[in-house]
Design an enzyme around this catalytic site. Sequence first.
Site, PDB file in Angstrom:
ATOM      1  N   ILE A   8       0.039  10.409  -1.491  1.00 38.15           N
ATOM      2  CA  ILE A   8      -0.669  11.687  -1.532  1.00 38.15           C
ATOM      3  C   ILE A   8      -0.636  12.409  -0.187  1.00 38.15           C
ATOM      4  O   ILE A   8      -0.677  13.636  -0.141  1.00 38.15           O
ATOM      5  CB  ILE A   8      -2.117  11.488  -2.040  1.00 38.15           C
ATOM      6  CG1 ILE A   8      -2.715  12.817  -2.510  1.00 38.15           C
ATOM      7  CG2 ILE A   8      -2.986  10.802  -0.994  1.00 38.15           C
ATOM      8  CD1 ILE A   8      -3.997  12.649  -3.313  1.00 38.15           C
ATOM      9  N   ASN A  21     -16.283   8.038   0.754  1.00 36.55           N
ATOM     10  CA  ASN A  21     -17.607   7.447   0.615  1.00 36.55           C
ATOM     11  C   ASN A  21     -18.634   8.508   1.036  1.00 36.55           C
ATOM     12  O   ASN A  21     -18.274   9.559   1.564  1.00 36.55           O
ATOM     13  CB  ASN A  21     -17.733   6.160   1.442  1.00 36.55           C
ATOM     14  CG  ASN A  21     -17.448   6.393   2.918  1.00 36.55           C
ATOM     15  OD1 ASN A  21     -17.965   7.308   3.539  1.00 36.55           O
ATOM     16  ND2 ASN A  21     -16.605   5.538   3.486  1.00 36.55           N
ATOM     17  N   GLY A  29      -8.205   2.165   1.571  1.00 37.36           N
ATOM     18  CA  GLY A  29      -7.516   2.809   0.464  1.00 37.36           C
ATOM     19  C   GLY A  29      -6.994   4.192   0.787  1.00 37.36           C
ATOM     20  O   GLY A  29      -6.536   4.468   1.895  1.00 37.36           O
ATOM     21  N   ASP A  31      -8.598   6.951   1.226  1.00 38.06           N
ATOM     22  CA  ASP A  31      -9.357   7.655   2.260  1.00 38.06           C
ATOM     23  C   ASP A  31      -8.854   7.273   3.652  1.00 38.06           C
ATOM     24  O   ASP A  31      -8.662   8.141   4.509  1.00 38.06           O
ATOM     25  CB  ASP A  31     -10.849   7.354   2.117  1.00 38.06           C
ATOM     26  CG  ASP A  31     -11.713   8.369   2.853  1.00 38.06           C
ATOM     27  OD1 ASP A  31     -11.346   9.565   2.872  1.00 38.06           O
ATOM     28  OD2 ASP A  31     -12.759   7.976   3.375  1.00 38.06           O
ATOM     29  N   SER A 114     -12.409   6.563  -7.532  1.00 36.50           N
ATOM     30  CA  SER A 114     -13.329   5.454  -7.851  1.00 36.50           C
ATOM     31  C   SER A 114     -12.674   4.215  -8.437  1.00 36.50           C
ATOM     32  O   SER A 114     -13.365   3.243  -8.734  1.00 36.50           O
ATOM     33  CB  SER A 114     -14.476   5.907  -8.781  1.00 36.50           C
ATOM     34  OG  SER A 114     -15.412   6.675  -8.081  1.00 36.50           O
ATOM     35  N   THR A 115     -11.346   4.201  -8.601  1.00 33.62           N
ATOM     36  CA  THR A 115     -10.711   3.051  -9.247  1.00 33.62           C
ATOM     37  C   THR A 115     -10.345   1.931  -8.285  1.00 33.62           C
ATOM     38  O   THR A 115      -9.966   0.857  -8.732  1.00 33.62           O
ATOM     39  CB  THR A 115      -9.444   3.473 -10.014  1.00 33.62           C
ATOM     40  OG1 THR A 115      -8.499   4.011  -9.093  1.00 33.62           O
ATOM     41  CG2 THR A 115      -9.768   4.486 -11.093  1.00 33.62           C
ATOM     42  N   GLY A 116     -10.457   2.174  -7.010  1.00 28.43           N
ATOM     43  CA  GLY A 116     -10.125   1.141  -6.032  1.00 28.43           C
ATOM     44  C   GLY A 116     -11.315   0.228  -5.797  1.00 28.43           C
ATOM     45  O   GLY A 116     -11.826  -0.422  -6.710  1.00 28.43           O
ATOM     46  N   TYR A 118     -14.294   0.839  -5.517  1.00 26.24           N
ATOM     47  CA  TYR A 118     -15.499   1.195  -6.281  1.00 26.24           C
ATOM     48  C   TYR A 118     -15.475   0.607  -7.689  1.00 26.24           C
ATOM     49  O   TYR A 118     -16.476   0.651  -8.390  1.00 26.24           O
ATOM     50  CB  TYR A 118     -15.690   2.706  -6.327  1.00 26.24           C
ATOM     51  CG  TYR A 118     -16.287   3.295  -5.056  1.00 26.24           C
ATOM     52  CD1 TYR A 118     -16.336   2.582  -3.865  1.00 26.24           C
ATOM     53  CD2 TYR A 118     -16.806   4.571  -5.053  1.00 26.24           C
ATOM     54  CE1 TYR A 118     -16.885   3.116  -2.715  1.00 26.24           C
ATOM     55  CE2 TYR A 118     -17.361   5.126  -3.919  1.00 26.24           C
ATOM     56  CZ  TYR A 118     -17.400   4.391  -2.745  1.00 26.24           C
ATOM     57  OH  TYR A 118     -17.947   4.929  -1.610  1.00 26.24           O
TER      58      TYR A 118
END
Length: 164
Positions: A8, A21, A29, A31, A114-116, A118
Amino acid sequence: MRALRADITTLDVDAVVTAANEGLLGGGGVDGAVHRAAGPELLAACRKLGGCPTGEARITPGFRLRARFVIHAVGPVWRGGTAGEPGLLASAYRSSLALLRAAGGASIAFPAISTGIYGYPSEQAVRIAVVTLREDLVAHGPIEVVFACFDDHTLALYEKELAG
């Protein structure tokens, strides 16, 4: 809307979204990758924002990225699906598009928010992302949306959802 396997941080879009976060101070990840690629100026800009509640998003310049903006979307931590997670996740996507429009942008790249770490189940998260963005685009007008997938499994989930 389209999905592709991509880093990305390399995409030429008006805004890249990072799965942030609540502190907006970087992390792991996607971020962490966005913060590393954008440079230390991104962290300095995030510090000035004072955080962001779950289900919302904030915008900063893209600094060293090809993208003009970084949108920091705070998705929910998965708690079994009974703590309002679907609504919060959908809200993070809608908030991201609203910020892009307010900034005058016309293209955006999303990770699978949110799939990592989280722990949001990927199939459910992908469905929420696609449905929410489709509804938003119908209601508020077209935007080029790219789902930047980190791996082939996530890409296959998006391709299936986009086709259906």
